[in-house]
Design an enzyme around this catalytic site. Structure first.
Site, PDB file in Angstrom:
ATOM      1  N   SER A 102       0.857  -1.189   0.000  1.00  0.00           N
ATOM      2  CA  SER A 102       0.000   0.000   0.000  1.00  0.00           C
ATOM      3  C   SER A 102       0.891   1.236   0.000  1.00  0.00           C
ATOM      4  O   SER A 102       1.954   1.262   0.626  1.00  0.00           O
ATOM      5  CB  SER A 102      -0.933   0.015   1.212  1.00  0.00           C
ATOM      6  OG  SER A 102      -0.190   0.066   2.414  1.00  0.00           O
ATOM      7  N   HIS A 106       1.476  12.227  -0.093  1.00  0.00           N
ATOM      8  CA  HIS A 106       0.975  13.583   0.130  1.00  0.00           C
ATOM      9  C   HIS A 106       2.121  14.540  -0.190  1.00  0.00           C
ATOM     10  O   HIS A 106       3.185  14.489   0.438  1.00  0.00           O
ATOM     11  CB  HIS A 106       0.512  13.769   1.573  1.00  0.00           C
ATOM     12  CG  HIS A 106      -0.653  12.910   1.941  1.00  0.00           C
ATOM     13  ND1 HIS A 106      -1.931  13.154   1.479  1.00  0.00           N
ATOM     14  CD2 HIS A 106      -0.734  11.790   2.719  1.00  0.00           C
ATOM     15  CE1 HIS A 106      -2.749  12.241   1.964  1.00  0.00           C
ATOM     16  NE2 HIS A 106      -2.055  11.402   2.718  1.00  0.00           N
ATOM     17  N   HIS A 116      -3.008   7.438  -4.114  1.00  0.00           N
ATOM     18  CA  HIS A 116      -3.162   6.236  -3.302  1.00  0.00           C
ATOM     19  C   HIS A 116      -3.102   5.024  -4.217  1.00  0.00           C
ATOM     20  O   HIS A 116      -3.659   5.029  -5.319  1.00  0.00           O
ATOM     21  CB  HIS A 116      -4.508   6.276  -2.564  1.00  0.00           C
ATOM     22  CG  HIS A 116      -4.982   4.921  -2.122  1.00  0.00           C
ATOM     23  ND1 HIS A 116      -5.930   4.205  -2.836  1.00  0.00           N
ATOM     24  CD2 HIS A 116      -4.636   4.155  -1.062  1.00  0.00           C
ATOM     25  CE1 HIS A 116      -6.143   3.054  -2.221  1.00  0.00           C
ATOM     26  NE2 HIS A 116      -5.374   2.992  -1.157  1.00  0.00           N
ATOM     27  N   ASN A 118      -2.772   0.477  -3.966  1.00  0.00           N
ATOM     28  CA  ASN A 118      -2.491  -0.765  -3.250  1.00  0.00           C
ATOM     29  C   ASN A 118      -2.848  -1.960  -4.116  1.00  0.00           C
ATOM     30  O   ASN A 118      -3.741  -1.883  -4.960  1.00  0.00           O
ATOM     31  CB  ASN A 118      -3.225  -0.832  -1.899  1.00  0.00           C
ATOM     32  CG  ASN A 118      -4.696  -1.140  -2.065  1.00  0.00           C
ATOM     33  OD1 ASN A 118      -5.087  -2.294  -2.225  1.00  0.00           O
ATOM     34  ND2 ASN A 118      -5.527  -0.109  -2.036  1.00  0.00           N
ATOM     35  N   THR A 119      -2.122  -3.030  -3.926  1.00  0.00           N
ATOM     36  CA  THR A 119      -2.496  -4.312  -4.517  1.00  0.00           C
ATOM     37  C   THR A 119      -2.235  -5.385  -3.475  1.00  0.00           C
ATOM     38  O   THR A 119      -1.339  -5.248  -2.635  1.00  0.00           O
ATOM     39  CB  THR A 119      -1.716  -4.629  -5.808  1.00  0.00           C
ATOM     40  OG1 THR A 119      -0.328  -4.359  -5.625  1.00  0.00           O
ATOM     41  CG2 THR A 119      -2.230  -3.814  -6.982  1.00  0.00           C
ATOM     42  N   ARG A 120      -3.006  -6.454  -3.538  1.00  0.00           N
ATOM     43  CA  ARG A 120      -2.934  -7.469  -2.491  1.00  0.00           C
ATOM     44  C   ARG A 120      -3.370  -8.833  -3.024  1.00  0.00           C
ATOM     45  O   ARG A 120      -4.070  -8.928  -4.036  1.00  0.00           O
ATOM     46  CB  ARG A 120      -3.825  -7.071  -1.307  1.00  0.00           C
ATOM     47  CG  ARG A 120      -5.272  -6.854  -1.708  1.00  0.00           C
ATOM     48  CD  ARG A 120      -6.096  -6.199  -0.607  1.00  0.00           C
ATOM     49  NE  ARG A 120      -7.428  -5.846  -1.084  1.00  0.00           N
ATOM     50  CZ  ARG A 120      -7.734  -4.707  -1.679  1.00  0.00           C
ATOM     51  NH1 ARG A 120      -6.789  -3.793  -1.877  1.00  0.00           N
ATOM     52  NH2 ARG A 120      -8.964  -4.456  -2.081  1.00  0.00           N
ATOM     53  N   HIS A 149      -5.392   7.889 -16.161  1.00  0.00           N
ATOM     54  CA  HIS A 149      -6.335   6.830 -16.521  1.00  0.00           C
ATOM     55  C   HIS A 149      -5.819   5.991 -17.681  1.00  0.00           C
ATOM     56  O   HIS A 149      -6.031   4.769 -17.709  1.00  0.00           O
ATOM     57  CB  HIS A 149      -7.698   7.435 -16.868  1.00  0.00           C
ATOM     58  CG  HIS A 149      -8.537   7.731 -15.670  1.00  0.00           C
ATOM     59  ND1 HIS A 149      -9.491   6.859 -15.190  1.00  0.00           N
ATOM     60  CD2 HIS A 149      -8.561   8.797 -14.831  1.00  0.00           C
ATOM     61  CE1 HIS A 149     -10.069   7.371 -14.123  1.00  0.00           C
ATOM     62  NE2 HIS A 149      -9.518   8.556 -13.880  1.00  0.00           N
ATOM     63  N   HIS A 179     -21.553  10.884   2.736  1.00  0.00           N
ATOM     64  CA  HIS A 179     -22.047  11.933   3.620  1.00  0.00           C
ATOM     65  C   HIS A 179     -21.788  13.330   3.052  1.00  0.00           C
ATOM     66  O   HIS A 179     -22.454  14.286   3.428  1.00  0.00           O
ATOM     67  CB  HIS A 179     -21.422  11.800   5.014  1.00  0.00           C
ATOM     68  CG  HIS A 179     -19.936  11.982   5.040  1.00  0.00           C
ATOM     69  ND1 HIS A 179     -19.071  11.089   4.469  1.00  0.00           N
ATOM     70  CD2 HIS A 179     -19.164  12.963   5.574  1.00  0.00           C
ATOM     71  CE1 HIS A 179     -17.829  11.510   4.648  1.00  0.00           C
ATOM     72  NE2 HIS A 179     -17.855  12.644   5.315  1.00  0.00           N
TER      73      HIS A 179
END
Length: 279
Positions: A102, A106, A116, A118-120, A149, A179
């Site tokens: 991950s 910033h 950001h 991540n791969t898992r 993209h 929210h």
């Protein structure tokens, strides 16, 4: 659980970590040389999980990257009974294995997007790959978004023409603050529970997703490395970073999974920005 699969996936995530850290340190060096500064370097710290496994955090705070963290981890054991129904294949005995990388960046400059990635790879009684990358500019530029993209689309199209539109849509839906009724950034791709019955192909795709990020994000950072910015722009960046915090604490699956499996809290919360304002 397949021992060979676990070893080669874990090895790849370590290799990708090294490639990313090397490239980010190179950017810091390029900037520092023109400013007469001492270039920042990653500081690594390892941790062990009580139930099995552990990881290594690589953290750098520099003149370009205000805070960039690259975590790798390989953990295994049993998921607590109260959480087993939330993880596919863990319902019966709770056994799991998870390895991954991950990354959250910033930047000091409000003109350079946060990122950001991540791969898992996860095994329970089932197995799957997941991950993706997304871009969060504070001052979005169309050509920059298109470039980001395009890198992931190229990786996706190599395997299945349906991947990019599907994974882009999943990214848009996932990185949405309900929210606030607003997206977190300009998206990217996001995939989870990927198992096409061909481990080698799914693993190769996951590797290419990592290579895509390595090809495009450093280029974006370098393109704005020396652009001047104002105090007002920095203030806006700090306020918008608040949205990042809200998402990670309220919705992020990686944060939830890490806490459910007794992961390292410092590593789990590494994604939070170093400075933020809530207005």
């Amino acid at each position: 659980m397949n021992i060979e699969n676990k070893e080669i996936t874990s090895s790849w995530f370590t290799n990708l970590r090294d490639l990313l850290c090397k490239e980010f340190e190179k950017i810091e060096e390029e900037y520092a040389q023109t400013k007469g500064l001492k270039p920042a370097k990653f500081v690594r710290s390892s941790w062990q999980r009580n139930g099995g496994g552990g990881g290594v955090m690589s953290l750098m705070k520099g003149a370009v990257f205000e805070k960039v963290g690259v975590n790798i981890s390989t953990v295994f054991g049993k998921i607590s009974p109260e959480f087993r129904n939330e993880i596919p294949g863990a319902e019966l005995d709770g056994k799991f294995f998870a390895t991954g990388i991950s990354l959250v960046a910033h930047l000091k400059s409000p003109l350079i997007p946060a990122m950001h990635f991540n791969t898992r790879y996860i095994e329970t009684s089932k197995s799957w790959f997941g991950g993706g990358g997304d871009l969060t500019p504070f001052y979005p530029e169309k050509n920059e978004t298109v470039k980001f993209h395009a890198a992931f689309k190229e990786a996706c199209d190599k395997y299945d023409s349906s991947y990019y539109p599907k994974f882009k849509k999943q990214c848009d839906e996932y990185f949405y603050l309900k929210h606030r009724k607003e997206p977190r950034g300009v998206g990217g791709i996001f995939y989870d529970y990927l198992n096409n019955g061909n481990f080698e192909q799914d693993f190769a795709f996951t590797q290419d997703v990592g290579k895509a990020l390595l090809s495009v994000y450093p280029e974006i950072v370098r393109s704005k490395l020396f652009l001047p910015w104002t105090a007002e722009q920095k203030e806006y960046q700090l306020i918008r970073r608040g949205r990042y915090v809200e998402f990670n604490l309220l919705y992020d699956r990686g944060t939830k999974f890490g806490l459910m499996t007794d992961g390292n809290v410092e590593a789990i919360l590494m994604s939070l920005p170093p400075e933020v304002k809530f207005n």
